[in-house]
Write a protein that holds these residues in place. Sequence first.
Motif, PDB file in Angstrom:
ATOM      1  N   UNK A  36      17.837  42.767 115.676  1.00  0.00           N
ATOM      2  CA  UNK A  36      19.027  42.699 114.829  1.00  0.00           C
ATOM      3  C   UNK A  36      19.054  41.405 114.024  1.00  0.00           C
ATOM      4  N   UNK A  37      18.838  40.278 114.690  1.00  0.00           N
ATOM      5  CA  UNK A  37      18.896  38.994 113.991  1.00  0.00           C
ATOM      6  C   UNK A  37      17.690  38.801 113.069  1.00  0.00           C
ATOM      7  N   UNK A  38      16.534  39.269 113.479  1.00  0.00           N
ATOM      8  CA  UNK A  38      15.348  39.162 112.630  1.00  0.00           C
ATOM      9  C   UNK A  38      15.455  40.027 111.386  1.00  0.00           C
ATOM     10  N   UNK A  39      16.086  41.181 111.510  1.00  0.00           N
ATOM     11  CA  UNK A  39      16.231  42.088 110.377  1.00  0.00           C
ATOM     12  C   UNK A  39      17.118  41.484 109.295  1.00  0.00           C
ATOM     13  N   UNK A  40      18.063  40.656 109.686  1.00  0.00           N
ATOM     14  CA  UNK A  40      18.958  40.019 108.713  1.00  0.00           C
ATOM     15  C   UNK A  40      18.196  39.129 107.738  1.00  0.00           C
ATOM     16  N   UNK A  41      17.055  38.602 108.157  1.00  0.00           N
ATOM     17  CA  UNK A  41      16.262  37.706 107.313  1.00  0.00           C
ATOM     18  C   UNK A  41      15.449  38.463 106.262  1.00  0.00           C
ATOM     19  N   UNK A  42      15.385  39.776 106.363  1.00  0.00           N
ATOM     20  CA  UNK A  42      14.581  40.584 105.442  1.00  0.00           C
ATOM     21  C   UNK A  42      15.497  41.291 104.447  1.00  0.00           C
ATOM     22  N   UNK A  43      15.737  40.660 103.319  1.00  0.00           N
ATOM     23  CA  UNK A  43      16.575  41.248 102.287  1.00  0.00           C
ATOM     24  C   UNK A  43      15.942  42.528 101.754  1.00  0.00           C
ATOM     25  N   UNK A  44      16.743  43.545 101.575  1.00  0.00           N
ATOM     26  CA  UNK A  44      16.263  44.791 100.995  1.00  0.00           C
ATOM     27  C   UNK A  44      15.731  45.794 102.000  1.00  0.00           C
ATOM     28  N   UNK A  45      15.651  45.406 103.268  1.00  0.00           N
ATOM     29  CA  UNK A  45      15.187  46.334 104.306  1.00  0.00           C
ATOM     30  C   UNK A  45      16.313  46.606 105.295  1.00  0.00           C
ATOM     31  N   UNK A  46      16.424  47.843 105.718  1.00  0.00           N
ATOM     32  CA  UNK A  46      17.344  48.220 106.774  1.00  0.00           C
ATOM     33  C   UNK A  46      16.505  48.567 107.995  1.00  0.00           C
ATOM     34  N   UNK A  47      16.774  47.923 109.105  1.00  0.00           N
ATOM     35  CA  UNK A  47      16.013  48.154 110.331  1.00  0.00           C
ATOM     36  C   UNK A  47      16.959  48.675 111.402  1.00  0.00           C
ATOM     37  N   UNK A  48      16.593  49.780 112.040  1.00  0.00           N
ATOM     38  CA  UNK A  48      17.391  50.374 113.114  1.00  0.00           C
ATOM     39  C   UNK A  48      16.500  50.571 114.332  1.00  0.00           C
ATOM     40  N   UNK A  49      17.003  50.240 115.491  1.00  0.00           N
ATOM     41  CA  UNK A  49      16.299  50.550 116.737  1.00  0.00           C
ATOM     42  C   UNK A  49      16.700  51.981 117.098  1.00  0.00           C
ATOM     43  N   UNK A  50      15.770  52.903 116.988  1.00  0.00           N
ATOM     44  CA  UNK A  50      16.057  54.307 117.275  1.00  0.00           C
ATOM     45  C   UNK A  50      15.964  54.613 118.757  1.00  0.00           C
ATOM     46  N   UNK A  51      15.085  53.924 119.447  1.00  0.00           N
ATOM     47  CA  UNK A  51      14.983  54.078 120.898  1.00  0.00           C
ATOM     48  C   UNK A  51      14.302  52.841 121.453  1.00  0.00           C
ATOM     49  N   UNK A  52      14.654  52.545 122.668  1.00  0.00           N
ATOM     50  CA  UNK A  52      14.056  51.415 123.370  1.00  0.00           C
ATOM     51  C   UNK A  52      14.148  51.742 124.849  1.00  0.00           C
ATOM     52  N   UNK A  53      13.000  51.860 125.492  1.00  0.00           N
ATOM     53  CA  UNK A  53      13.003  52.262 126.904  1.00  0.00           C
ATOM     54  C   UNK A  53      11.880  51.537 127.633  1.00  0.00           C
ATOM     55  N   UNK A  54      12.054  51.441 128.912  1.00  0.00           N
ATOM     56  CA  UNK A  54      11.022  50.841 129.766  1.00  0.00           C
ATOM     57  C   UNK A  54       9.928  51.881 130.003  1.00  0.00           C
ATOM     58  N   UNK A  55       8.691  51.451 129.927  1.00  0.00           N
ATOM     59  CA  UNK A  55       7.563  52.329 130.260  1.00  0.00           C
ATOM     60  C   UNK A  55       6.801  51.730 131.421  1.00  0.00           C
ATOM     61  N   UNK A  56       6.250  52.556 132.253  1.00  0.00           N
ATOM     62  CA  UNK A  56       5.484  52.069 133.389  1.00  0.00           C
ATOM     63  C   UNK A  56       4.004  52.041 133.073  1.00  0.00           C
ATOM     64  N   UNK A  57       3.334  51.023 133.571  1.00  0.00           N
ATOM     65  CA  UNK A  57       1.887  50.933 133.380  1.00  0.00           C
ATOM     66  C   UNK A  57       1.187  51.079 134.710  1.00  0.00           C
TER      67      UNK A  57
END
Length: 57
Positions: A36-57
Amino acid sequence: MKKAIELELRLWVEGDAEPAADFAKITTAAVREMVRTGAKAQQGLTVKVKSLREVGD
Protein backbone atom coordinates in the motif's frame (compact mmCIF):
# COMPACT_ATOMS: atom_id res chain seq x y z
CA MET A 1 -4.35 3.54 -23.60
CA LYS A 2 -5.15 1.82 -20.31
CA LYS A 3 -3.26 -1.42 -19.73
CA ALA A 4 -3.17 -3.94 -16.89
CA ILE A 5 -1.12 -6.95 -15.86
CA GLU A 6 -1.50 -9.53 -13.13
CA LEU A 7 1.80 -10.47 -11.51
CA GLU A 8 2.61 -13.25 -9.07
CA LEU A 9 5.13 -12.58 -6.31
CA ARG A 10 6.40 -15.11 -3.82
CA LEU A 11 8.08 -13.78 -0.67
CA TRP A 12 10.03 -15.39 2.13
CA VAL A 13 9.45 -13.35 5.30
CA GLU A 14 11.46 -13.90 8.48
CA GLY A 15 11.23 -12.14 11.81
CA ASP A 16 10.96 -12.52 15.55
CA ALA A 17 7.65 -13.16 17.30
CA GLU A 18 6.39 -14.59 20.54
CA PRO A 19 5.74 -18.36 20.40
CA ALA A 20 1.97 -17.89 20.68
CA ALA A 21 1.83 -15.09 18.08
CA ASP A 22 0.02 -15.66 14.79
CA PHE A 23 3.05 -15.02 12.58
CA ALA A 24 1.08 -15.50 9.34
CA LYS A 25 -1.43 -12.83 10.39
CA ILE A 26 1.31 -10.42 11.49
CA THR A 27 3.37 -10.78 8.32
CA THR A 28 0.35 -10.73 6.00
CA ALA A 29 -0.71 -7.38 7.44
CA ALA A 30 2.85 -6.07 7.18
CA VAL A 31 3.20 -7.08 3.52
CA ARG A 32 -0.18 -5.52 2.66
CA GLU A 33 1.01 -2.29 4.29
CA MET A 34 4.31 -2.43 2.37
CA VAL A 35 2.47 -2.76 -0.92
CA ARG A 36 0.00 0.00 0.00
CA THR A 37 2.68 2.51 0.98
CA GLY A 38 5.00 1.54 -1.88
CA ALA A 39 2.20 1.91 -4.42
CA LYS A 40 1.67 5.53 -3.35
CA ALA A 41 5.15 6.37 -4.70
CA GLN A 42 4.20 5.21 -8.22
CA GLN A 43 2.19 7.97 -9.85
CA GLY A 44 -0.17 6.76 -12.56
CA LEU A 45 -0.35 3.15 -11.34
CA THR A 46 -3.09 1.56 -9.28
CA VAL A 47 -1.95 -1.46 -7.29
CA LYS A 48 -4.37 -3.84 -5.54
CA VAL A 49 -3.56 -6.92 -3.48
CA LYS A 50 -6.03 -9.45 -4.90
CA SER A 51 -4.95 -12.30 -2.65
CA LEU A 52 -2.29 -12.98 -0.09
CA ARG A 53 -1.99 -16.34 1.62
CA GLU A 54 0.54 -18.49 3.38
CA VAL A 55 1.94 -21.37 1.34
CA GLY A 56 3.73 -24.38 2.74
CA ASP A 57 7.07 -25.57 1.44
